[in-house]
Design an enzyme around this catalytic site. Structure first.
Site, PDB file in Angstrom:
ATOM      1  CG  HIS A  13      12.289  15.439  27.666  1.00 58.20           C
ATOM      2  ND1 HIS A  13      11.759  15.170  28.908  1.00 58.20           N
ATOM      3  CD2 HIS A  13      12.002  16.736  27.409  1.00 58.20           C
ATOM      4  CE1 HIS A  13      11.184  16.242  29.389  1.00 58.20           C
ATOM      5  NE2 HIS A  13      11.315  17.224  28.488  1.00 58.20           N
ATOM      6  CG  HIS A  31      -0.102   6.389  12.764  1.00 60.91           C
ATOM      7  ND1 HIS A  31      -0.754   6.092  11.597  1.00 60.91           N
ATOM      8  CD2 HIS A  31       0.861   7.278  12.422  1.00 60.91           C
ATOM      9  CE1 HIS A  31      -0.212   6.769  10.598  1.00 60.91           C
ATOM     10  NE2 HIS A  31       0.769   7.505  11.080  1.00 60.91           N
ATOM     11  CB  SER A  57      -0.886   0.000   1.243  1.00 58.76           C
ATOM     12  OG  SER A  57      -0.067   0.073   2.409  1.00 58.76           O
ATOM     13  N   GLY A  58       0.231   2.407   0.170  1.00 56.50           N
ATOM     14  CA  GLY A  58       0.995   3.640   0.265  1.00 56.50           C
ATOM     15  C   GLY A  58       1.945   3.645   1.445  1.00 56.50           C
ATOM     16  CG  HIS A  59       2.328   2.525   6.222  1.00 54.59           C
ATOM     17  ND1 HIS A  59       2.882   3.653   6.793  1.00 54.59           N
ATOM     18  CD2 HIS A  59       2.665   1.488   7.037  1.00 54.59           C
ATOM     19  CE1 HIS A  59       3.516   3.314   7.903  1.00 54.59           C
ATOM     20  NE2 HIS A  59       3.403   2.016   8.061  1.00 54.59           N
ATOM     21  N   GLY A  99      -1.042   0.952   7.819  1.00 55.53           N
ATOM     22  CA  GLY A  99      -1.254   2.212   8.514  1.00 55.53           C
ATOM     23  C   GLY A  99      -2.356   2.181   9.548  1.00 55.53           C
TER      24      GLY A  99
END
Length: 200
Positions: A125, A134, A7-9, A60
């Site tokens: 941090h 995600h 896929s695009g991911h 994704g």
């Protein structure tokens, strides 16, 4: 190295591997209608030999990525990052996680398994991300933020220091988070407001 997800991911994961001179051996996908991907013949039922090479789940959607991880019988690759990403030496990256071009992860942060730190995202941090999170492009997580399993932090979202976000929540694009967010909440706006809850 294998890529699971044509896929695009998957294309971005391919670029990450290329930036590190990591050879792609096979591409897998459950969709039998996809036969070719970036010059590779797509495999729909990987064999034992193919599964001996480590794989990145290039999916994704957080929910589907977790579903695939549960049933996948092959080896999961160690985390990979694009050569342009800036990563402190004092971080932990869980297996299967990917760090996209231009992303920054600073000291003391701990990233779970199968997470996506997308292009240009900033993880400051001592941030804690659980598995399957995600962080979308250009989102900014300031110091000591924690994000629960499966949560999606949208493009350009900003989260102030010390915030705790629950599991499987959805933070809308451009949202500014200034208070803790419970599990399954959908949050949008500046400042962020809960507009509904997702089904568990």
């Amino acid at each position: 190295m294998n890529i699971y997800g044509a896929s695009g991911h998957g294309k971005v994961v391919f670029d990450i591997l290329s930036s590190r001179n990591i050879q792609v051996d096979s591409v897998f996908d459950d969709n039998t209608e996809i036969e070719e991907f970036l010059g590779f013949k797509v495999t729909h039922e990987p064999n034992e030999h193919q599964l001996k090479a480590p794989s990145i789940l290039a999916i994704g959607n957080n929910t589907i990525r977790k579903q695939v991880a549960r049933r996948f019988t092959g080896l999961i690759a160690e985390a990979v990052s694009h050569s342009s990403a800036i990563l402190s030496k004092e971080i932990e990256l869980g297996d299967g996680s990917v760090v996209m071009p231009g992303a920054i992860i600073n000291a003391g942060s701990k990233i779970g398994k199968h997470c996506i730190i997308n292009s240009g995202a900033v993880v400051e941090h001592d941030v804690r991300l659980e598995n399957f999170v995600h962080i979308a492009p250009n989102a900014v997580l300031t110091g000591n933020v924690s994000v629960g399993e499966g949560t999606q932090v949208g493009t350009g979202a900003s989260i102030i220091p010390g915030i705790k976000i629950g599991k499987w929540a959805a933070i809308g694009a451009g949202t500014v988070i200034i208070e803790d967010i419970p599990d399954f909440a959908v949050v949008v706006g500046n400042p962020g407001k809960i507009i509904k809850y997702l089904n568990e």
